[in-house]
Design a protein around this motif. Sequence first.
Motif, PDB file in Angstrom:
ATOM      1  N   PRO A  79       0.848  -1.197   0.000  1.00 49.83           N
ATOM      2  CA  PRO A  79       0.000   0.000   0.000  1.00 49.83           C
ATOM      3  C   PRO A  79       0.882   1.246   0.000  1.00 49.83           C
ATOM      4  CG  PRO A  79       0.046  -0.986   2.178  1.00 49.83           C
ATOM      5  CD  PRO A  79       0.800  -1.919   1.268  1.00 49.83           C
ATOM      6  N   ALA A  80       0.472   2.251  -0.731  1.00 47.96           N
ATOM      7  CA  ALA A  80       1.241   3.498  -0.795  1.00 47.96           C
ATOM      8  C   ALA A  80       1.132   4.251   0.531  1.00 47.96           C
ATOM      9  CB  ALA A  80       0.738   4.366  -1.940  1.00 47.96           C
ATOM     10  N   ASN A  81       2.138   5.046   0.818  1.00 46.69           N
ATOM     11  CA  ASN A  81       2.153   5.926   1.989  1.00 46.69           C
ATOM     12  C   ASN A  81       1.927   5.175   3.296  1.00 46.69           C
ATOM     13  OD1 ASN A  81       2.435   8.253   0.290  1.00 46.69           O
ATOM     14  ND2 ASN A  81       0.252   8.080  -0.144  1.00 46.69           N
ATOM     15  N   ASP A  82       2.667   4.100   3.486  1.00 45.55           N
ATOM     16  CA  ASP A  82       2.499   3.308   4.695  1.00 45.55           C
ATOM     17  C   ASP A  82       3.873   2.894   5.210  1.00 45.55           C
ATOM     18  OD1 ASP A  82       1.241   1.987   6.747  1.00 45.55           O
ATOM     19  OD2 ASP A  82       0.175   0.555   5.484  1.00 45.55           O
ATOM     20  N   TRP A  83       3.941   2.573   6.480  1.00 50.62           N
ATOM     21  CA  TRP A  83       5.146   2.046   7.096  1.00 50.62           C
ATOM     22  C   TRP A  83       4.913   0.556   7.251  1.00 50.62           C
ATOM     23  CZ3 TRP A  83       9.608   4.326   7.313  1.00 50.62           C
ATOM     24  CH2 TRP A  83      10.627   3.820   8.137  1.00 50.62           C
ATOM     25  N   PHE A 106      12.034  -6.407   9.805  1.00 53.18           N
ATOM     26  CA  PHE A 106      12.528  -5.062   9.525  1.00 53.18           C
ATOM     27  C   PHE A 106      11.380  -4.195   9.036  1.00 53.18           C
ATOM     28  CE2 PHE A 106      13.089  -7.798   5.916  1.00 53.18           C
ATOM     29  CZ  PHE A 106      12.613  -7.062   4.844  1.00 53.18           C
ATOM     30  N   SER A 107      11.549  -2.895   9.168  1.00 48.40           N
ATOM     31  CA  SER A 107      10.519  -1.937   8.761  1.00 48.40           C
ATOM     32  C   SER A 107      11.083  -0.985   7.721  1.00 48.40           C
ATOM     33  CB  SER A 107      10.044  -1.121   9.969  1.00 48.40           C
ATOM     34  OG  SER A 107       9.476  -1.971  10.936  1.00 48.40           O
ATOM     35  N   PHE A 108      10.191  -0.508   6.849  1.00 47.03           N
ATOM     36  CA  PHE A 108      10.580   0.448   5.826  1.00 47.03           C
ATOM     37  C   PHE A 108       9.344   1.174   5.330  1.00 47.03           C
ATOM     38  CE2 PHE A 108       9.632  -3.518   3.805  1.00 47.03           C
ATOM     39  CZ  PHE A 108       8.932  -3.190   2.657  1.00 47.03           C
ATOM     40  N   SER A 109       9.561   2.293   4.692  1.00 45.79           N
ATOM     41  CA  SER A 109       8.467   3.054   4.095  1.00 45.79           C
ATOM     42  C   SER A 109       8.085   2.408   2.770  1.00 45.79           C
ATOM     43  CB  SER A 109       8.900   4.500   3.854  1.00 45.79           C
ATOM     44  OG  SER A 109       7.969   5.151   3.013  1.00 45.79           O
ATOM     45  N   SER A 110       6.797   2.164   2.587  1.00 43.65           N
ATOM     46  CA  SER A 110       6.353   1.568   1.322  1.00 43.65           C
ATOM     47  C   SER A 110       6.614   2.508   0.147  1.00 43.65           C
ATOM     48  CB  SER A 110       4.877   1.195   1.384  1.00 43.65           C
ATOM     49  OG  SER A 110       4.078   2.344   1.553  1.00 43.65           O
ATOM     50  N   ASN A 111       6.747   3.796   0.417  1.00 45.27           N
ATOM     51  CA  ASN A 111       7.052   4.739  -0.665  1.00 45.27           C
ATOM     52  C   ASN A 111       8.449   4.508  -1.222  1.00 45.27           C
ATOM     53  OD1 ASN A 111       4.561   5.925  -0.472  1.00 45.27           O
ATOM     54  ND2 ASN A 111       5.260   7.513   0.931  1.00 45.27           N
ATOM     55  N   ASN A 112       9.359   4.003  -0.398  1.00 43.26           N
ATOM     56  CA  ASN A 112      10.709   3.699  -0.855  1.00 43.26           C
ATOM     57  C   ASN A 112      10.803   2.288  -1.411  1.00 43.26           C
ATOM     58  OD1 ASN A 112      11.593   6.208   0.005  1.00 43.26           O
ATOM     59  ND2 ASN A 112      12.077   5.449   2.044  1.00 43.26           N
ATOM     60  N   GLY A 113       9.960   1.386  -0.940  1.00 44.71           N
ATOM     61  CA  GLY A 113      10.040  -0.004  -1.339  1.00 44.71           C
ATOM     62  C   GLY A 113      11.251  -0.684  -0.729  1.00 44.71           C
ATOM     63  N   TRP A 114      11.419  -1.958  -1.033  1.00 49.02           N
ATOM     64  CA  TRP A 114      12.548  -2.731  -0.510  1.00 49.02           C
ATOM     65  C   TRP A 114      12.836  -3.855  -1.482  1.00 49.02           C
ATOM     66  CZ3 TRP A 114      13.875  -7.686   0.964  1.00 49.02           C
ATOM     67  CH2 TRP A 114      14.985  -7.827   1.800  1.00 49.02           C
ATOM     68  N   SER A 115      14.095  -4.189  -1.656  1.00 51.41           N
ATOM     69  CA  SER A 115      14.467  -5.349  -2.456  1.00 51.41           C
ATOM     70  C   SER A 115      15.673  -6.014  -1.820  1.00 51.41           C
ATOM     71  CB  SER A 115      14.763  -4.963  -3.905  1.00 51.41           C
ATOM     72  OG  SER A 115      15.835  -4.056  -3.972  1.00 51.41           O
ATOM     73  N   GLY A 116      15.657  -7.339  -1.834  1.00 53.50           N
ATOM     74  CA  GLY A 116      16.741  -8.084  -1.232  1.00 53.50           C
ATOM     75  C   GLY A 116      16.601  -9.561  -1.513  1.00 53.50           C
ATOM     76  N   ALA A 117      17.414 -10.355  -0.833  1.00 55.19           N
ATOM     77  CA  ALA A 117      17.417 -11.796  -1.065  1.00 55.19           C
ATOM     78  C   ALA A 117      17.599 -12.546   0.240  1.00 55.19           C
ATOM     79  CB  ALA A 117      18.535 -12.168  -2.033  1.00 55.19           C
ATOM     80  N   ALA A 118      16.965 -13.715   0.314  1.00 58.84           N
ATOM     81  CA  ALA A 118      17.215 -14.667   1.387  1.00 58.84           C
ATOM     82  C   ALA A 118      18.397 -15.518   0.927  1.00 58.84           C
ATOM     83  CB  ALA A 118      15.987 -15.534   1.623  1.00 58.84           C
ATOM     84  N   LYS A 119      19.404 -15.648   1.793  1.00 56.06           N
ATOM     85  CA  LYS A 119      20.633 -16.357   1.423  1.00 56.06           C
ATOM     86  C   LYS A 119      20.979 -17.395   2.482  1.00 56.06           C
ATOM     87  CE  LYS A 119      23.900 -14.408  -0.772  1.00 56.06           C
ATOM     88  NZ  LYS A 119      25.095 -13.662  -1.152  1.00 56.06           N
ATOM     89  N   GLY A 120      22.065 -18.084   2.238  1.00 58.66           N
ATOM     90  CA  GLY A 120      22.554 -19.064   3.197  1.00 58.66           C
ATOM     91  C   GLY A 120      21.877 -20.407   3.049  1.00 58.66           C
TER      92      GLY A 120
END
Length: 131
Positions: A79-83, A106-120
């Motif tokens: 959702p836009a504009n959400d934590w 972890f927390s982030f602003s949905s306006n910034n988005g997030w990208s990453g990977a599960a590893k190990g």
Amino acid sequence: MKITNFARKVGIPIAVASTLATTGILATATTASADVQKTLKLCAWGNYATFAEPSDGKGNMDFTQTVPAGAGCVTYGLPANDWVTVQIWGLWNNNPSQKFKVGNSFSFSSNNGWSGAAKGSTTAPYWIHFE
């Protein structure tokens, strides 16, 4: 007089068309940006399948898609504009109905988005954030 008539016939319609075009572009850009949803992109780079889910009770987000081990990435809409607070989970290879935590939530602003990977591995899982 001929220049004045020419200016009236050509100049005014061009000015009106330019104004309408500019207004339309600005209105479209505003509407489009208001409707944009940001994303969480999760890749499975470990030896286990992975998925993400909101850990803050915001169950209205559809985080049901699992990424098989080594099979690439999945993108979840936010959702836009959400934590957003998210937990990444792994699935045991010998018992895929059982999940385990991959690192801390972890927390982030949905306006910034997030990208990453599960590893190990299933015995030493962790996640990384792409910059």
